[in-house]
Design an enzyme around this catalytic site. Structure first.
Site, short mmCIF file in Angstrom:
data_model
loop_
_atom_site.label_atom_id
_atom_site.label_comp_id
_atom_site.label_asym_id
_atom_site.label_seq_id
_atom_site.Cartn_x
_atom_site.Cartn_y
_atom_site.Cartn_z
N ASP A 7 6.42 13.33 12.26
CA ASP A 7 6.44 13.14 10.80
C ASP A 7 5.05 13.41 10.22
OD1 ASP A 7 7.59 12.64 8.37
OD2 ASP A 7 7.46 10.46 8.51
N LYS A 48 2.02 -3.08 8.86
CA LYS A 48 3.23 -2.29 8.69
C LYS A 48 4.42 -3.11 9.17
CE LYS A 48 5.21 2.19 8.91
NZ LYS A 48 4.78 3.41 8.26
N PHE A 75 10.12 4.26 8.00
CA PHE A 75 10.05 3.26 9.06
C PHE A 75 9.65 1.89 8.56
CE2 PHE A 75 8.83 7.38 11.01
CZ PHE A 75 9.98 7.56 11.75
N GLY A 76 9.39 1.73 7.27
CA GLY A 76 9.03 0.42 6.75
C GLY A 76 7.94 0.52 5.70
N SER A 77 7.46 -0.64 5.28
CA SER A 77 6.44 -0.72 4.23
C SER A 77 5.12 -1.22 4.81
CB SER A 77 6.91 -1.67 3.12
OG SER A 77 8.11 -1.21 2.52
N LEU A 101 0.81 -1.21 0.00
CA LEU A 101 0.00 0.00 0.00
C LEU A 101 0.85 1.26 0.00
CD1 LEU A 101 -2.68 -1.02 2.66
CD2 LEU A 101 -2.93 -1.02 0.18
N GLY A 102 2.05 1.19 0.54
CA GLY A 102 2.92 2.36 0.63
C GLY A 102 4.06 2.07 1.56
N GLY A 103 4.84 3.09 1.83
CA GLY A 103 5.98 2.90 2.72
C GLY A 103 6.66 4.21 3.00
#
Length: 822
Positions: free
Chosen positions: A616, A521, A504-506, A499-501
């Site tokens: 963030d 996540k 901090f990860g995907s 879905l995205g990233g």
């Protein structure tokens, strides 16, 4: 004849209610009241609602309260000398000129202003600032005494809270004993009597559990929230005769009060007439459980529970009626006396036992005992009937004689550990009998279990062959699910639909067996041990708000760390906002997204046990549900990363255009860093474009610079996303532009809090025209201005910021008055 006397009595009551003065010829008694000229405050006999019962007479007190806010007193005269019949008691001017409360039936004085006046030519006047002033009847400028300078549990604007260095008399706040009894409680707030410029909150005038820190000329050093007090004027006076702090409101229409409540916290509150409720601006200590001995003897405080106080195992409330009124100071009592207390020598009486209480804040007043092992420590406690608990750790053996106070459950700070509580044997199950019962039950049930297993095994095997089921282990933190890694592999189809990233990860889409969609996540760079990770995740799992993405569960196996969230069908804000989509979000939807995001951030900053800084904030981290309700995501990552977070700062600088200048200037980060990021994102909500993607349309102007200039020119429609064709509320657009400009001020003290942002967008606060941030004025004409927030070195940034300090100071000072109640 009777109607005449009735009308005469009624006219006298109305006459008393219409004036603001008490003199020697017009005492106040019974139902009579006086009201300040502006009808803001009322004085009369008052009885707390909670104290009214049919089984006992009510107690009455001379009190001042808000005329238009029900049951909210600000001052009480006879707190420790209540009266039961106000018709036989009068507040009047005495023969020595003092204001006195007389019980006429017993001819005794209950209370007095107790000043050296020497004349009865005085009057008492109730002012619109909430103060009852004793003045000279012929010269009102001579003021002998003011109630506002003798506060009880409430400190009003204009009143002093300090120390008279000549007399040694301290003006301090003391809470009510409970919600139905205004007699003095156990806590107090006062200026340090030893002469320093800091305030203390104390328990029984002996134990200090909070300090403001010394006055540094602008704020108290340990109260940084004062920099966000846009509606307040603060002043600290320190001279040869007195030291005191005083505050006032910049807008007299704002109703504000400073209180110390029955549970030992101090709070600054503002009245919101629209909701008819008090809104808390600030409170200390931040956690209720930091109040010393809040729960009394043998009571334990729980941060995440209501009520905060409970009795520990083997104990029950000493006075239940007090606990019902939020007065826990009486503590708890044993249900069953200890064996040594019964003086029983029967061979059948069992020795006392110990109950293990893990992860508690150990009580005060421990005494050391000589012991070489935990068993020796236990014996040492048993040998003394006054010993109620012990602990044994690397520092040795410690025992407690007498009451146990200041306990807290689920405590992981300094002074925590395992406490072994001494209880009567009957309070704890007999381990031998329990084992016998367990063994018997197991043996008796094995045969039945084997039969059941034989019957159902076949069906389970067949079901397993048809569909691999999700295997979920025990829940953690009450509602969170601890997933196996293999299960998450299965429900995400081996992490195939990304879905995205980010840094901090995907994130991958998954679907549970019940067809519930989830977002998984997979974290990078998280190296805590499993126990620490579970504890952190459990804490984050308790944080729930309509504008925060809900955490459903987690996985922690070996070096693998994954978080499982609810799935947001409309994806992240950046996918819906920026060009490339077939339809553009309407202005009404964008405004609700801005408001909802601010509410979510405000919850993290001000409503959680500890302030959580997101670190963030950007469109990629704002997710939208099927109704386009915004939900802030990744809010727990800053907490999860812990000490490793500094290592991620380099990665975070890759998020161009959202980082506040202080990130790279070397100063401590506060919640105002999130406010800056929010402001940058708000500009993008307005324009529908990345802030740095407007260069071709306006030469090379950075969009926030362009927006600030157009805002000052009054031409805001040009800032709206052209895809909307001007279809939007101009007032909302102007308000959003002003908020965005205030949020990106270089000096963080000039930025609003997220709570103020919510109030502005909701229409409860007015906002004035913001100054153009100096960094935008200096660098805003360059297309590379975005590098100021992302690529330049910290040393360069520090030099740039140092050169702008003088002008920014003025901006921060003037900006503090730009957020006012509408």
């Amino acid at each position: 004849m009777a109607p005449f006397f009735f009308l005469l009595l009624l006219s006298q009551i109305l006459l008393c209610a219409a004036i603001d003065t008490i003199n020697s010829s017009t005492p106040l008694s019974g139902v009579q009241q006086i009201v300040s000229k502006g009808n803001k405050f009322t004085l009369g006999f008052y009885t707390p609602l909670q104290g009214k019962t049919t089984s006992s007479p009510s107690n009455y007190y001379i009190a001042i309260w808000y005329s238009n806010i029900q049951q909210t007193t600000v001052w009480t005269a006879n707190s420790d000398a209540p009266v039961t019949d106000p018709t036989t008691t009068a507040l009047t001017i005495g023969s020595d000129g003092n204001l006195v409360l007389l019980d006429q039936s017993k001819n005794r004085q209950l209370w007095s202003t107790n000043m050296s006046i020497g004349s009865n030519s005085t009057i008492a006047v109730l002012r619109d600032d909430g103060s009852l002033d004793l003045t000279d009847a012929t010269n009102p400028s001579i003021v002998y005494w003011r109630s506002i300078d003798h506060p009880t549990n409430t400190w009003l604007p204009g009143g002093k809270l300090g120390l008279n260095k000549t007399t040694g008399v301290s003006q301090r706040l003391v809470p009510w004993r409970n919600t139905a009894n205004p007699s003095p409680g156990l806590f107090s707030l006062e200026l340090d009597p030893n002469g320093s410029t800091q305030y203390f909150i104390q328990w029984k005038d002996s134990i200090t559990y909070w300090t403001s820190g010394p006055w540094n000329g602008n704020i108290f050093s340990l109260v940084p929230e004062m920099t966000a007090g846009y509606n307040y004027n603060f002043q600290f006076i320190d001279n040869g005769t007195e030291s005191y702090f005083i505050y006032s409101m910049k807008d007299n229409n704002i109703i504000s009060r400073f209180i110390i409540d029955v549970n030992g916290q101090i709070k600054q509150e503002t009245w919101v007439s629209f909701t008819q409720s008090w809104t808390m601006f600030w409170a200390q200590p931040r956690s209720q459980c930091e109040v010393y001995a809040l729960c009394g003897a043998y009571g334990s405080c729980k941060v995440d529970a209501l009520p905060f106080c409970t009795c520990i195992k083997g104990f029950t409330q000493k006075i239940q009626s007090d606990w019902d009124l939020q007065d826990y100071s009486g503590g708890c009592k044993r249900r069953v006396p200890l064996q040594c207390q019964t003086n029983s020598s029967s061979s059948q009486s069992q020795s006392d036992k110990f109950y293990s209480m893990e992860s508690v804040r150990l009580p005060d007043n421990a005494q050391t005992a000589v012991a070489a092992s935990s068993q020796d420590c236990r014996v040492a406690c048993l040998n003394s009937c006054s010993c109620n608990a012990y602990t044994y750790n690397s520092s040795g053996c410690f025992v407690w004689h007498g009451d146990l106070i200041n306990l807290q459950d689920q405590y992981s700070g300094n002074g925590g550990g395992t406490l072994f509580l001494r209880l009567a044997a009957s309070e704890l199950p007999d381990s031998k009998k329990s084992k016998t019962v367990i063994i018997g039950a197991v043996v008796g049930g094995v045969a039945a279990v084997l039969i059941v297993i034989a019957i159902v095994s076949y069906f389970i095997f067949q079901k397993y062959r048809r569909e691999r089921t999700l295997r979920i282990s025990k829940t953690a933190g009450g509602t969170l699910i601890a997933f196996r890694y293999s299960d998450l592999q299965h429900v995400t189809n081996n992490f195939s639909e990304r879905l995205g990233g980010g840094a901090f990860g995907s994130v991958f889409k998954g679907k549970l067996p019940d067809s519930t969609a989830i977002a998984v996540k997979r974290l990078d760079g998280v190296h805590q041990g499993e126990k620490q990770f579970r504890a952190e995740v459990s804490t984050i799992g308790t944080i729930q708000h309509v504008n925060l993405v809900r955490l459903l569960g987690f996985c922690s196996e070996g070096s693998r760390r994954l978080l499982v969230y609810e799935f947001m069908p409309e994806g992240s804000l950046d996918l819906q906002l920026f060009p490339g989509e077939k339809t553009a979000l309407s202005w009404a939807t964008r405004y609700q997204i801005a408001l909802g995001t601010a509410r979510g951030l405000n919850y993290l900053h001000e409503k959680c046990r500890d302030c959580i800084i997101h670190c963030d904030v950007k469109p990629e981290n704002i997710l939208l549900d099927e109704s386009f309700v915004p939900k802030v995501a990744d809010f727990g990552l800053a907490k999860l990363l812990g000490r490793d977070f500094s290592r991620v700062l380099t990665t975070m600088r890759g998020t161009r255009g959202y980082l506040a200048p202080e990130w790279i200037s070397g100063v401590a980060i506060t919640a105002k860093a999130d406010v800056f990021s929010y402001g940058m994102m708000l500009f993008e909500l307005i324009s529908g474009r990345r802030n740095s993607d407007h260069g071709e349309e306006r030469g090379s102007t950075f969009f926030p610079t362009f927006a600030a200039s157009k805002l000052h020119e009054g031409d805001v429609r040009i800032l709206m996303d052209p895809r909307l064709n001007g279809d939007g509320n101009v007032d909302e657009l102007t308000k959003a532009c002003k908020v965005a400009c205030w949020c990106i001020q270089d000096d963080e003290s000039a930025r609003p809090t997220t709570g103020q942002i919510v109030q502005i967008l909701e229409g409860f606060l007015d906002v004035n025209m913001p100054p153009v941030p100096r960094s935008l004025r200096v660098l805003g004409e360059s297309p590379d201005v975005i590098n100021f927030f992302s690529d330049i070195s910290s040393s360069q940034t520090s030099q740039t910021q140092n050169s702008t300090t003088t002008s920014q100071t003025h901006s921060a000072t003037s900006g503090s008055s730009h957020f006012q109640s509408s």
